[in-house]
Design a protein around this motif. Sequence first.
Motif, PDB file in Angstrom:
ATOM      1  N   LEU A  55       1.082  -1.185   0.150  1.00 46.28           N
ATOM      2  CA  LEU A  55       0.009   0.011   0.176  1.00 46.28           C
ATOM      3  C   LEU A  55       0.824   1.246  -0.039  1.00 46.28           C
ATOM      4  CD1 LEU A  55      -2.471   1.627   0.228  1.00 46.28           C
ATOM      5  CD2 LEU A  55      -2.434   1.404   2.859  1.00 46.28           C
ATOM      6  N   LEU A  56       1.752   1.369   1.021  1.00 44.15           N
ATOM      7  CA  LEU A  56       2.654   2.462   1.117  1.00 44.15           C
ATOM      8  C   LEU A  56       3.486   2.932  -0.407  1.00 44.15           C
ATOM      9  CD1 LEU A  56       4.069   2.380   4.772  1.00 44.15           C
ATOM     10  CD2 LEU A  56       2.060   3.598   3.854  1.00 44.15           C
ATOM     11  N   GLU A  57       3.889   1.734  -0.826  1.00 45.16           N
ATOM     12  CA  GLU A  57       4.723   1.786  -2.091  1.00 45.16           C
ATOM     13  C   GLU A  57       3.735   2.408  -3.355  1.00 45.16           C
ATOM     14  OE1 GLU A  57       7.926  -0.603  -4.776  1.00 45.16           O
ATOM     15  OE2 GLU A  57       6.672  -1.469  -3.424  1.00 45.16           O
ATOM     16  N   SER A  58       2.556   1.778  -3.347  1.00 46.69           N
ATOM     17  CA  SER A  58       1.508   2.339  -4.245  1.00 46.69           C
ATOM     18  C   SER A  58       1.184   4.050  -3.920  1.00 46.69           C
ATOM     19  CB  SER A  58       0.256   1.779  -4.100  1.00 46.69           C
ATOM     20  OG  SER A  58      -0.535   2.186  -5.166  1.00 46.69           O
ATOM     21  N   VAL A  59       1.375   4.289  -2.587  1.00 46.72           N
ATOM     22  CA  VAL A  59       0.950   5.818  -2.228  1.00 46.72           C
ATOM     23  C   VAL A  59       2.081   6.882  -2.681  1.00 46.72           C
ATOM     24  CG1 VAL A  59       0.848   7.211  -0.141  1.00 46.72           C
ATOM     25  CG2 VAL A  59      -0.687   5.168  -0.293  1.00 46.72           C
ATOM     26  N   ILE A  60       3.216   6.135  -2.546  1.00 49.34           N
ATOM     27  CA  ILE A  60       4.302   7.031  -2.883  1.00 49.34           C
ATOM     28  C   ILE A  60       4.493   7.135  -4.367  1.00 49.34           C
ATOM     29  CG2 ILE A  60       7.022   6.882  -3.175  1.00 49.34           C
ATOM     30  CD1 ILE A  60       6.774   5.396   0.016  1.00 49.34           C
ATOM     31  N   ALA A  61       4.140   6.115  -4.992  1.00 48.42           N
ATOM     32  CA  ALA A  61       4.427   6.262  -6.682  1.00 48.42           C
ATOM     33  C   ALA A  61       3.109   7.072  -7.049  1.00 48.42           C
ATOM     34  CB  ALA A  61       4.029   4.726  -7.215  1.00 48.42           C
ATOM     35  N   ALA A  62       1.878   7.146  -6.307  1.00 48.11           N
ATOM     36  CA  ALA A  62       0.790   7.969  -6.761  1.00 48.11           C
ATOM     37  C   ALA A  62       1.237   9.266  -6.530  1.00 48.11           C
ATOM     38  CB  ALA A  62      -0.530   7.406  -6.242  1.00 48.11           C
ATOM     39  N   GLN A 111       9.997   9.251   6.655  1.00 46.36           N
ATOM     40  CA  GLN A 111      10.435   8.943   8.321  1.00 46.36           C
ATOM     41  C   GLN A 111       9.621   7.857   8.516  1.00 46.36           C
ATOM     42  OE1 GLN A 111      12.653  10.827  10.007  1.00 46.36           O
ATOM     43  NE2 GLN A 111      13.026  11.933   8.140  1.00 46.36           N
ATOM     44  N   TYR A 112       8.515   7.663   8.234  1.00 42.71           N
ATOM     45  CA  TYR A 112       7.807   6.301   8.859  1.00 42.71           C
ATOM     46  C   TYR A 112       8.516   4.966   8.325  1.00 42.71           C
ATOM     47  CZ  TYR A 112       3.946   2.958   9.512  1.00 42.71           C
ATOM     48  OH  TYR A 112       3.441   1.917   9.938  1.00 42.71           O
ATOM     49  N   ALA A 113       8.956   5.148   7.104  1.00 43.65           N
ATOM     50  CA  ALA A 113       9.636   4.045   6.410  1.00 43.65           C
ATOM     51  C   ALA A 113      11.120   3.758   7.182  1.00 43.65           C
ATOM     52  CB  ALA A 113       9.579   4.084   4.851  1.00 43.65           C
ATOM     53  N   LEU A 114      11.549   4.825   7.217  1.00 40.14           N
ATOM     54  CA  LEU A 114      13.016   4.536   8.061  1.00 40.14           C
ATOM     55  C   LEU A 114      13.143   4.058   9.320  1.00 40.14           C
ATOM     56  CD1 LEU A 114      14.662   7.872   6.578  1.00 40.14           C
ATOM     57  CD2 LEU A 114      15.145   5.302   5.941  1.00 40.14           C
ATOM     58  N   GLU A 120      12.589   0.281   5.226  1.00 39.93           N
ATOM     59  CA  GLU A 120      13.649   0.905   4.856  1.00 39.93           C
ATOM     60  C   GLU A 120      13.831   1.103   3.350  1.00 39.93           C
ATOM     61  OE1 GLU A 120      13.997  -1.726   6.497  1.00 39.93           O
ATOM     62  OE2 GLU A 120      15.080  -0.990   8.721  1.00 39.93           O
ATOM     63  N   HIS A 121      13.571   0.107   2.630  1.00 37.63           N
ATOM     64  CA  HIS A 121      13.466   0.096   1.263  1.00 37.63           C
ATOM     65  C   HIS A 121      12.737   0.950   0.480  1.00 37.63           C
ATOM     66  CE1 HIS A 121      10.379  -2.837   1.477  1.00 37.63           C
ATOM     67  NE2 HIS A 121      10.157  -2.728  -0.008  1.00 37.63           N
ATOM     68  N   LEU A 122      11.575   1.156   1.265  1.00 35.09           N
ATOM     69  CA  LEU A 122      10.275   2.267   0.728  1.00 35.09           C
ATOM     70  C   LEU A 122      10.962   3.445   0.573  1.00 35.09           C
ATOM     71  CD1 LEU A 122       7.187   0.597   2.317  1.00 35.09           C
ATOM     72  CD2 LEU A 122       7.961   0.278   0.073  1.00 35.09           C
ATOM     73  N   ALA A 123      11.741   3.973   1.686  1.00 34.04           N
ATOM     74  CA  ALA A 123      12.310   5.266   1.714  1.00 34.04           C
ATOM     75  C   ALA A 123      13.198   5.352   0.710  1.00 34.04           C
ATOM     76  CB  ALA A 123      12.940   5.534   3.014  1.00 34.04           C
ATOM     77  N   ARG A 124      14.067   4.255   0.477  1.00 34.14           N
ATOM     78  CA  ARG A 124      15.016   4.581  -0.744  1.00 34.14           C
ATOM     79  C   ARG A 124      14.658   4.589  -2.120  1.00 34.14           C
ATOM     80  NH1 ARG A 124      17.761   0.635   1.281  1.00 34.14           N
ATOM     81  NH2 ARG A 124      16.753  -1.023   0.269  1.00 34.14           N
TER      82      ARG A 124
END
Length: 202
Positions: A55-62, A111-114, A120-124
């Motif tokens: 979900l978070l990856e999809s949110v970041i991409a969007a 910050q949440y991902a880190l 952590e890979h989501l922030a990267r």
Amino acid sequence: MARMPSAERRRQLTEAAIRAMTRDGVAGTTTRSICAEAGVSLSVFHYCFDSKQALLESVIAAITEHSVTVVRQAIQPKTTLRETVRAGFQAYWDHVSAHPGEHMLTYELTQYALRQPGFEHLARRQYERYSDTYAELIEQLCDRMGFALRVPVPSLARYLAAMTDGLTLNHLVLGDGSIAADILDTVTDHVASLAADDARTG
């Protein structure tokens, strides 16, 4: 509830998550609140996303695509390279000014991902996406306007990603939008100066 393709349902839930997280924060947003925002059942959510990471990856991409879309529309070739580049920066900045909560959410997501083990890979990937997007836009502009650069595209892309990231955070903290125009003018002049002379004159 009307049936729709799974990709469209994922998009619907992603946009609902962005609204909920912008309003309540990442930590304060639950699966139930996202479903309520989207008007769907929990079973639909779990069918579309098998994990919170997904979900978070999809949110970041969007969120990235929201601002990139307006930039793509703005950097259609104009009379000069400088005008074209400046229009792209202005389109991005107009989006920041119109949607500060959404841009604030990007920093909260980082910050949440880190801070979450295994996330952590989501922030990267989020910051890699910023640079990759700039690289794509730069290459498209080079092709459309027929110029070459004095520096490697990846280097310029990372520079621009860092600049806009820092300027956005500065604005969100200080709330002073008056300094943005001067900074964007300066960066625009720098980018325009990086075009090879033979490409600009030929």
